[in-house]
Design an enzyme around this catalytic site. Structure first.
Site, mmCIF file in Angstrom:
data_model
loop_
_atom_site.group_PDB
_atom_site.id
_atom_site.type_symbol
_atom_site.label_atom_id
_atom_site.label_comp_id
_atom_site.label_asym_id
_atom_site.label_seq_id
_atom_site.Cartn_x
_atom_site.Cartn_y
_atom_site.Cartn_z
ATOM 1 N N GLN A 100 0.845 -1.194 0.000
ATOM 2 C CA GLN A 100 0.000 0.000 0.000
ATOM 3 C C GLN A 100 0.879 1.244 0.000
ATOM 4 O OE1 GLN A 100 -3.357 -0.758 3.138
ATOM 5 N NE2 GLN A 100 -1.650 -2.101 3.561
ATOM 6 N N HIS A 118 -1.487 1.450 -4.220
ATOM 7 C CA HIS A 118 -1.839 2.869 -4.068
ATOM 8 C C HIS A 118 -0.922 3.796 -4.867
ATOM 9 C CE1 HIS A 118 -4.094 1.998 -0.013
ATOM 10 N NE2 HIS A 118 -4.764 1.618 -1.083
ATOM 11 N N CYS A 129 -4.529 14.816 -20.183
ATOM 12 C CA CYS A 129 -4.145 13.908 -21.282
ATOM 13 C C CYS A 129 -3.426 12.658 -20.778
ATOM 14 C CB CYS A 129 -3.314 14.643 -22.329
ATOM 15 S SG CYS A 129 -1.649 15.045 -21.782
HETATM 16 P P1 OAD Z 1 -1.301 2.868 9.061
HETATM 17 O O1 OAD Z 1 -0.624 4.100 9.513
HETATM 18 O O2 OAD Z 1 -2.782 2.826 9.107
HETATM 19 O O3 OAD Z 1 -0.782 1.621 9.907
HETATM 20 C C1 OAD Z 1 0.582 1.391 10.147
HETATM 21 C C2 OAD Z 1 0.704 0.102 10.930
HETATM 22 O O4 OAD Z 1 2.075 -0.187 11.086
HETATM 23 C C3 OAD Z 1 0.097 0.155 12.338
HETATM 24 O O5 OAD Z 1 -0.713 -0.994 12.534
HETATM 25 C C4 OAD Z 1 1.335 0.128 13.252
HETATM 26 O O6 OAD Z 1 1.064 -0.559 14.469
HETATM 27 C C5 OAD Z 1 2.328 -0.634 12.397
HETATM 28 N N1 OAD Z 1 3.749 -0.352 12.658
HETATM 29 C C6 OAD Z 1 4.322 0.847 12.968
HETATM 30 N N2 OAD Z 1 5.668 0.703 13.051
HETATM 31 C C7 OAD Z 1 5.948 -0.603 12.784
HETATM 32 C C8 OAD Z 1 7.152 -1.356 12.705
HETATM 33 N N3 OAD Z 1 8.361 -0.814 12.920
HETATM 34 N N4 OAD Z 1 7.057 -2.679 12.393
HETATM 35 C C9 OAD Z 1 5.836 -3.259 12.197
HETATM 36 N N5 OAD Z 1 4.680 -2.589 12.262
HETATM 37 C C10 OAD Z 1 4.719 -1.282 12.539
HETATM 38 O O7 OAD Z 1 -0.753 2.569 7.584
HETATM 39 P P2 OAD Z 1 -1.384 1.630 6.453
HETATM 40 O O8 OAD Z 1 -2.039 0.444 7.026
HETATM 41 O O9 OAD Z 1 -0.310 1.420 5.445
HETATM 42 O O10 OAD Z 1 -3.818 5.220 1.794
HETATM 43 O O11 OAD Z 1 -2.470 2.610 5.840
HETATM 44 C C11 OAD Z 1 -3.222 2.169 4.749
HETATM 45 C C12 OAD Z 1 -3.548 3.324 3.847
HETATM 46 O O12 OAD Z 1 -4.149 4.384 4.598
HETATM 47 C C13 OAD Z 1 -2.342 3.998 3.200
HETATM 48 O O13 OAD Z 1 -1.892 3.333 2.038
HETATM 49 C C14 OAD Z 1 -2.869 5.356 2.873
HETATM 50 C C15 OAD Z 1 -3.542 5.648 4.200
HETATM 51 O O14 OAD Z 1 -4.478 6.621 4.229
HETATM 52 C C16 OAD Z 1 -4.052 6.212 0.947
HETATM 53 O O15 OAD Z 1 -3.449 7.271 0.998
HETATM 54 C C17 OAD Z 1 -5.097 5.903 -0.090
#
Ligand code: OAD
Length: 251
Positions: A100, A118, A129
């Site tokens: 993502q 994404h 265009c």
């Molecule tokens: P989130 O910010 O929602 O979640 C990040 C996750 O990573 C959380 O569950 C944390 O607990 C975990 N985390 C943080 N540090 C970590 C580490 N060192 N090792 C393992 N886990 C860790 O991000 P996404 O799930 O990627 O979309 O968010 C999904 C989508 O929401 C993104 O692609 C973006 C956002 O809005 C769009 O912009 C369309």
């Protein structure tokens, strides 16, 4: 690091492995996540920055926000988690990364089969265009750049809220998840759909689903194995196990 026996057995027999990743895998590279106390959505409002209407209302502001994030990404380096995933390609017949993230770090780490659900912050295109532009081709001195061919506004090639995912990328990613033997779900809160269907696709195809996250998520109760810890520590430890298992297998 001790892992569950059932997981090691599945890994040993696995031919096809999927890594479904979110912002958490890049956190150790210094790229902020979206949710949680330090997350981007605590400080910025997605409705003002990450959707097409916001861009049309205030293109310079949205462009500036992406410039800010692009700079962070440019200065970041792939971490041990990205590198461990890339190295897995030496030990399994088929490794897919379904991400993502828009930060391009899997590619820079050396992964070769990547489904970007994404988009990618390093690419841009004209909203009229649809001509694609790299950053080197853009003149960004006066706010949001304009298309050299038709004068249309240039936007980053990322998926904004309310926009569909690139359909062929998503369906290929779903297929890869469904036919995988093991599916890792790394560093994602798994709340943004349709991307968050990927672990369910994997499960419905019989894959063994393993979550790697620093804390429990909405998904934790649905996976086969939940490993709590940082991706940059857990994934290299998993890679070490894989090396041992796959070497034993070839003897
Ligand atoms: P989130 O910010 O929602 O979640 C990040 C996750 O990573 C959380 O569950 C944390 O607990 C975990 N985390 C943080 N540090 C970590 C580490 N060192 N090792 C393992 N886990 C860790 O991000 P996404 O799930 O990627 O979309 O968010 C999904 C989508 O929401 C993104 O692609 C973006 C956002 O809005 C769009 O912009 C369309």
């Amino acid at each position: 690091m001790e892992f569950k026996e059932e997981f090691l057995e599945r890994l040993k027999n696995a031919r096809s492995v999927v890594f479904f990743t979110g912002a958490g895998i890049s956190a150790e590279s210094g790229i902020p996540t979206f949710r949680g106390n330090e997350g981007l959505w605590k400080k910025f409002r997605p409705e003002e920055l990450a959707n097409f209407d916001a861009f049309i209302r205030n293109p310079d502001l949205v462009w500036e926000w992406y410039q800010y994030r692009r700079k962070i990404v440019e200065e970041a380096k792939p971490n041990k988690g990205h590198l461990a995933i890339a190295e897995m390609e030496n030990y399994f017949e088929d490794v897919s990364v379904i991400t993502q993230n828009v930060d391009n770090l899997h590619s820079r780490a050396g992964s070769t089969k990547i489904f970007e659900l994404h988009g990618n912050i390093e690419r841009n295109y004209c909203i009229d265009c649809k001509t694609f532009y790299t950053h080197e081709e853009l003149n960004e001195a006066g706010g949001v750049p304009k298309c050299k061919l038709c004068g249309g506004l240039i936007r980053p090639d990322v998926v904004w809220f309310g926009e569909p995912l690139p359909q062929n990328v998503f369906s290929s990613a779903e297929r890869a998840a469904r036919k995988s033997d093991v599916c890792f779900v790394v560093g994602t809160s798994a709340v943004v759909y349709p991307a968050a269907y990927i672990p369910d696709s994997a499960k419905s195809g019989g894959s063994y689903v393993v979550e790697v996250n620093i804390e429990p998520t909405d998904l934790s109760y649905r996976v086969d194995y939940s490993i709590t810890g940082k991706a940059g520590e857990i994934l290299p430890a998993v890679l070490e196990e894989v090396k041992k298992l796959k070497t034993k297998e070839s003897k």
